[in-house]
Design a protein around this motif. Sequence first.
Motif, PDB file in Angstrom:
ATOM      1  N   GLU A  83       0.838  -1.200   0.000  1.00 21.29           N
ATOM      2  CA  GLU A  83       0.000   0.000   0.000  1.00 21.29           C
ATOM      3  C   GLU A  83       0.875   1.254   0.000  1.00 21.29           C
ATOM      4  O   GLU A  83       0.593   2.228  -0.678  1.00 21.29           O
ATOM      5  CB  GLU A  83      -0.925   0.023   1.230  1.00 21.29           C
ATOM      6  CG  GLU A  83      -1.757   1.288   1.246  1.00 21.29           C
ATOM      7  CD  GLU A  83      -2.832   1.306   2.319  1.00 21.29           C
ATOM      8  OE1 GLU A  83      -3.784   0.542   2.169  1.00 21.29           O
ATOM      9  OE2 GLU A  83      -2.695   2.065   3.287  1.00 21.29           O
ATOM     10  N   LEU A  85       3.947   1.501  -1.225  1.00 23.67           N
ATOM     11  CA  LEU A  85       4.566   1.645  -2.541  1.00 23.67           C
ATOM     12  C   LEU A  85       3.607   2.303  -3.515  1.00 23.67           C
ATOM     13  O   LEU A  85       4.009   3.126  -4.339  1.00 23.67           O
ATOM     14  CB  LEU A  85       4.950   0.274  -3.101  1.00 23.67           C
ATOM     15  CG  LEU A  85       6.277  -0.302  -2.639  1.00 23.67           C
ATOM     16  CD1 LEU A  85       6.522  -1.613  -3.353  1.00 23.67           C
ATOM     17  CD2 LEU A  85       7.402   0.682  -2.927  1.00 23.67           C
ATOM     18  N   THR A  87       1.542   4.514  -2.987  1.00 21.50           N
ATOM     19  CA  THR A  87       1.403   5.958  -2.785  1.00 21.50           C
ATOM     20  C   THR A  87       2.625   6.698  -3.324  1.00 21.50           C
ATOM     21  O   THR A  87       2.682   7.918  -3.263  1.00 21.50           O
ATOM     22  CB  THR A  87       1.228   6.335  -1.293  1.00 21.50           C
ATOM     23  OG1 THR A  87       2.461   6.087  -0.606  1.00 21.50           O
ATOM     24  CG2 THR A  87       0.119   5.545  -0.638  1.00 21.50           C
ATOM     25  N   ARG A 242      -4.776   0.731  -6.061  1.00 14.75           N
ATOM     26  CA  ARG A 242      -4.318   1.904  -5.302  1.00 14.75           C
ATOM     27  C   ARG A 242      -5.356   2.353  -4.290  1.00 14.75           C
ATOM     28  O   ARG A 242      -5.036   2.837  -3.233  1.00 14.75           O
ATOM     29  CB  ARG A 242      -4.037   3.065  -6.257  1.00 14.75           C
ATOM     30  CG  ARG A 242      -2.737   2.910  -6.992  1.00 14.75           C
ATOM     31  CD  ARG A 242      -2.371   4.173  -7.710  1.00 14.75           C
ATOM     32  NE  ARG A 242      -1.399   3.888  -8.758  1.00 14.75           N
ATOM     33  CZ  ARG A 242      -0.103   3.813  -8.543  1.00 14.75           C
ATOM     34  NH1 ARG A 242       0.373   4.049  -7.347  1.00 14.75           N
ATOM     35  NH2 ARG A 242       0.717   3.530  -9.514  1.00 14.75           N
ATOM     36  N   ARG A 243      -6.622   2.226  -4.652  1.00 13.79           N
ATOM     37  CA  ARG A 243      -7.673   2.714  -3.767  1.00 13.79           C
ATOM     38  C   ARG A 243      -8.473   1.547  -3.218  1.00 13.79           C
ATOM     39  O   ARG A 243      -8.775   0.610  -3.940  1.00 13.79           O
ATOM     40  CB  ARG A 243      -8.647   3.601  -4.544  1.00 13.79           C
ATOM     41  CG  ARG A 243      -8.319   5.051  -4.469  1.00 13.79           C
ATOM     42  CD  ARG A 243      -9.190   5.803  -5.446  1.00 13.79           C
ATOM     43  NE  ARG A 243      -8.616   7.118  -5.655  1.00 13.79           N
ATOM     44  CZ  ARG A 243      -9.113   8.225  -5.126  1.00 13.79           C
ATOM     45  NH1 ARG A 243     -10.192   8.182  -4.394  1.00 13.79           N
ATOM     46  NH2 ARG A 243      -8.549   9.382  -5.335  1.00 13.79           N
ATOM     47  N   SER A 244      -8.812   1.614  -1.938  1.00  8.70           N
ATOM     48  CA  SER A 244      -9.668   0.568  -1.375  1.00  8.70           C
ATOM     49  C   SER A 244     -10.794   1.208  -0.583  1.00  8.70           C
ATOM     50  O   SER A 244     -10.716   2.380  -0.201  1.00  8.70           O
ATOM     51  CB  SER A 244      -8.837  -0.347  -0.483  1.00  8.70           C
ATOM     52  OG  SER A 244      -8.199   0.417   0.500  1.00  8.70           O
TER      53      SER A 244
END
Lengths: 245, 238
Positions: A83, A85, A87, A242-244
């Motif tokens: 997570e 990485l 960003t 990338r998004r959760s």
Amino acid sequence: MNPRLVLATAWRVGGQLRRDRRTLALAIVVPCVLLWLFSELFADSPMIFQRLAPAMLGVFPFVLMFLVTSVAMVRERTSGTLERLLTTPIGKGDLVVGYGVAFAVLALVQASVATAVALGLLGMDAPASVAVLVLIAVADALLGMALGLGLSSLAVTEFQAVQFMPAVAFPQILLCGLIVPTDQIAGWLDAISRAMPLRYAVEAMTTLTGASTVDGRVWTDLVIISGCVLVALALGAATLRRRSA
Amino acid sequence: MESIKVDDLVVVRGGATVLDRLSFEVPAGTVTGLLGPSGSGKTTLLRVIVGVQKITSGTVTVLDRPAGEPSLRHEVGYTTQSPSVYGDLSLADNVRYYAALYGRRKDAVGEAISSVGLGGMADRVVRTFSGGELSRASLACALVAQPALLLLDEPTVGLDPVLRRDLWALFGQLAAGGATLVVSSHVMDEARRCDRLLLLREGRLLADDTPDGLRSATGTDDLDEAFLRLVEQWEVAG
């Protein structure tokens, strides 16, 4: 894709492997010991060993990379480093290819040592081209890596990741032609086996060995393996979110 | 000039409202403390600003762009609450990797490591670090990027008072150099070191003020007490 980010990632993954001497030693020594065991087991029927040895050279890189990748990716997810990485400026492709480069180097070493032992010490029939044999081994390793990457997203713990080994790798090992040649198995098993990428790696290895020229089928097999690698890598990269919620 | 602008942000996760109609701004070049008890939504809010958390409604603008825009990944640094570093690599290897990802030069690596007070441990494998050393190692990986906006999720947990003071002094220096920092904490004692405070409770914003403003608004010098009074007022108001 950014070559600098790919190389940085490959170097980092390589650094983790370099520090893990025990994994390295096992990855390189175990295939040689198993090959030797097979040659002893079939000491009275060398024909069987001549069929098995190249097939095993096709199975080892696949199994090794499948395991190493699925555990490595589950570790990246559970430790929070994945997570983090995602960003940073790194792209999913950079990350996946970086892993691929590092593991391909390991596969290259493993395949070279195992091939040298099979040819030099155990008397396996010479392949039409050693370079092509090692090339198949590396493609095969990338196949294991790509499948491991894709499936790792389904595993929440390392325990689950290891369980994918019997679930996904064993059926392929059973049906790929290692145990019974594919032209001697039932039609429906053959049909299933055709959908399994490992079959083509083993077919390429056995076709190449004992032949004097590189048969066209070897190249066809390599194209099929590469296609499977690309599809599995794309699916694997798609599981990195990338998004959760 | 504000670095972060949050307008009417709502995050609903699994049916529960984690962040409830938040609106605030974070001015550039300041240290903003994000305070509140565990479970108040601090981590979710930081994840929204980084752009890894899906939001239900509202707008979040970071450095004049929508949160999560790809170009922001070059300018925003983030440390998670549990230190996310590679345990099987040395500290220098970890920081070097992040330096490479952000395209920073090699000398930035040593600077980042010494700024968190781990200068003597660069070549040690991170797995052997204590909890406080781990979170500082994680911080060094964020600092090496020299980001314009730094989001730190509880960076001082488990540190002794001397180290805490040093890190807060570092945060102040970074802000003086033009960076914007948002630092979450559940220790009210750290609030007095911030330029501005955001107090969060059960996903709602209790206060958005300077420490002094908060003291005078609640009529107490003790920030812990100030927080309690705000909670009481809020509960009375329903």
